[in-house]
Design a protein around this motif. Structure first.
Motif, PDB file in Angstrom:
ATOM      1  N   SER A  46      25.825  44.149 -18.341  1.00 23.52           N
ATOM      2  CA  SER A  46      25.663  42.910 -19.116  1.00 23.52           C
ATOM      3  C   SER A  46      25.576  41.693 -18.199  1.00 23.52           C
ATOM      4  O   SER A  46      24.986  40.672 -18.571  1.00 23.52           O
ATOM      5  N   SER A  47      26.116  41.806 -16.988  1.00 23.67           N
ATOM      6  CA  SER A  47      26.030  40.694 -16.044  1.00 23.67           C
ATOM      7  C   SER A  47      24.598  40.463 -15.576  1.00 23.67           C
ATOM      8  O   SER A  47      24.284  39.401 -15.023  1.00 23.67           O
ATOM      9  N   ASP A  48      23.730  41.450 -15.797  1.00 25.82           N
ATOM     10  CA  ASP A  48      22.330  41.310 -15.419  1.00 25.82           C
ATOM     11  C   ASP A  48      21.485  40.750 -16.554  1.00 25.82           C
ATOM     12  O   ASP A  48      20.260  40.671 -16.433  1.00 25.82           O
ATOM     13  N   ALA A  49      22.118  40.395 -17.655  1.00 30.49           N
ATOM     14  CA  ALA A  49      21.404  39.815 -18.788  1.00 30.49           C
ATOM     15  C   ALA A  49      21.673  38.317 -18.861  1.00 30.49           C
ATOM     16  O   ALA A  49      22.731  37.841 -18.445  1.00 30.49           O
ATOM     17  N   ARG A  50      20.707  37.586 -19.388  1.00 26.07           N
ATOM     18  CA  ARG A  50      20.875  36.171 -19.676  1.00 26.07           C
ATOM     19  C   ARG A  50      20.391  35.915 -21.095  1.00 26.07           C
ATOM     20  O   ARG A  50      19.300  36.338 -21.467  1.00 26.07           O
ATOM     21  N   CYS A  51      21.222  35.262 -21.865  1.00 24.96           N
ATOM     22  CA  CYS A  51      20.897  34.918 -23.242  1.00 24.96           C
ATOM     23  C   CYS A  51      20.796  33.397 -23.304  1.00 24.96           C
ATOM     24  O   CYS A  51      21.749  32.685 -22.978  1.00 24.96           O
ATOM     25  N   LEU A  52      19.636  32.871 -23.701  1.00 28.02           N
ATOM     26  CA  LEU A  52      19.368  31.442 -23.670  1.00 28.02           C
ATOM     27  C   LEU A  52      18.865  30.957 -25.012  1.00 28.02           C
ATOM     28  O   LEU A  52      18.252  31.712 -25.783  1.00 28.02           O
ATOM     29  N   GLY A  53      19.109  29.679 -25.285  1.00 26.45           N
ATOM     30  CA  GLY A  53      18.620  29.069 -26.508  1.00 26.45           C
ATOM     31  C   GLY A  53      17.885  27.776 -26.215  1.00 26.45           C
ATOM     32  O   GLY A  53      18.269  27.022 -25.324  1.00 26.45           O
ATOM     33  N   ALA A  54      16.807  27.529 -26.956  1.00 29.09           N
ATOM     34  CA  ALA A  54      16.099  26.247 -26.903  1.00 29.09           C
ATOM     35  C   ALA A  54      16.523  25.454 -28.133  1.00 29.09           C
ATOM     36  O   ALA A  54      16.575  25.999 -29.247  1.00 29.09           O
TER      37      ALA A  54
END
Length: 288
Positions: free
Chosen positions: A189-197
């Protein structure tokens, strides 16, 4: 040596994801990615383990599959095993016989990368080709353009924003706050990035989750969605650019995604974010 089909434990899933990370390469066709299994962790650890299948010989994993639904398996094999006849024939058997515990009888489908001997054998067995998908790729050697809108990290505190956008984007009631929490508990999970605009009122307009396979490896977009109230305003391009930039910071060499060719709007969004479309591919299907 005998090829062994297995449904791994939670620890075995980590091993399978490790193999998938190793197999990713910019020159490889679109294939199952560790991020695909990472995204599946939104359903929980036990559910994810139950959906994974591995094929091993002499203790080495040669192929990994994931049940996307009871009738759909997504899979790939080790780069040096694309033309391994023993493996290909075993895969055909396991996909064709319900008692093997991979796919049921009746109508089913298989997503597998182009270039596998498996495809030739499935054709001989009468399997067809389903509707086309379009793979899209973007190289990350150069810096990614500024998305031009406010971008925030989607952490546990923003889990509701994540769920709300995905519910709207995909017209489903399934995404919940728990999705974001469960994903963060999964392997890699540390290799994932969850982003919002976000819009100028601070409302979530679009979200993306991207998954790294490690430095020098292609990353994956899974998923990206735009809230229906913000469509047509460039938020899809913006959040995709933000995701690509995040992967570049993680050391990814490229980013890839695959969408139905009928999703003309989705393809246009990715192309606007610098992705290039590759030749169409299709799942293999058995209709009866």
């Amino acid at each position: 040596m005998t090829i062994v089909l297995g449904t791994p434990t939670a620890a075995g899933v980590r091993e399978a994801m490790g193999a998938l990370r190793e197999w990713q390469d910019d020159g490889a066709p679109m294939q199952l990615h560790a991020g695909d299994i990472g995204w599946n962790y939104r359903f929980g650890t036990a559910e994810t383990a139950a959906a994974v299948r591995t094929w091993s010989r002499g203790g080495r994993i040669l192929a990994v599959g994931m049940l996307d639904s009871p009738t759909v398996v997504r899979m790939t094999v080790a780069p040096d095993a694309f033309q391994d006849e023993e493996l290909a024939r075993r895969l055909v058997e396991d996909f064709s016989l319900p008692e093997r515990g991979v796919l049921p009888g009746g109508a089913v489908s298989i997503e597998a990368p182009v270039g596998l001997l498996l495809h030739d054998l499935l054709t001989e067995e009468g399997w067809g080709v389903d509707e086309p998908w379009t793979p899209l790729f973007r190289d990350l050697a150069d810096a990614v353009e500024d998305p031009g809108v406010p971008i925030r990290v989607i952490g546990p505190e923003q889990a509701q924003d994540f769920a709300d956008v995905l519910r709207s984007a995909f017209k489903t009631t399934r995404p919940t706050r728990a999705y974001r929490h469960a994903m963060s508990a999964g392997p890699f999970s540390s290799d994932a990035r969850c982003l919002g605009a976000y819009d100028d009122q601070g409302r979530p307009a679009a979200v993306v989750t991207v998954w790294s396979a490690g430095p020098g490896k292609p990353g994956l977009v899974e998923p990206m969605g735009v809230h229906e109230d913000h469509r047509g305003r460039g938020y899809g391009r913006a959040i995709t650019l933000a995701g690509a930039a995040a992967l570049r910071e993680l050391g990814s060499s490229s980013v890839r995604v695959c969408t139905l060719s009928s999703n003309v709007g989705g393809i246009a969004t990715y192309q606007a974010a610098g992705f290039e479309a590759r030749p169409e591919i299709g799942d293999r299907i058995r209709t009866a």
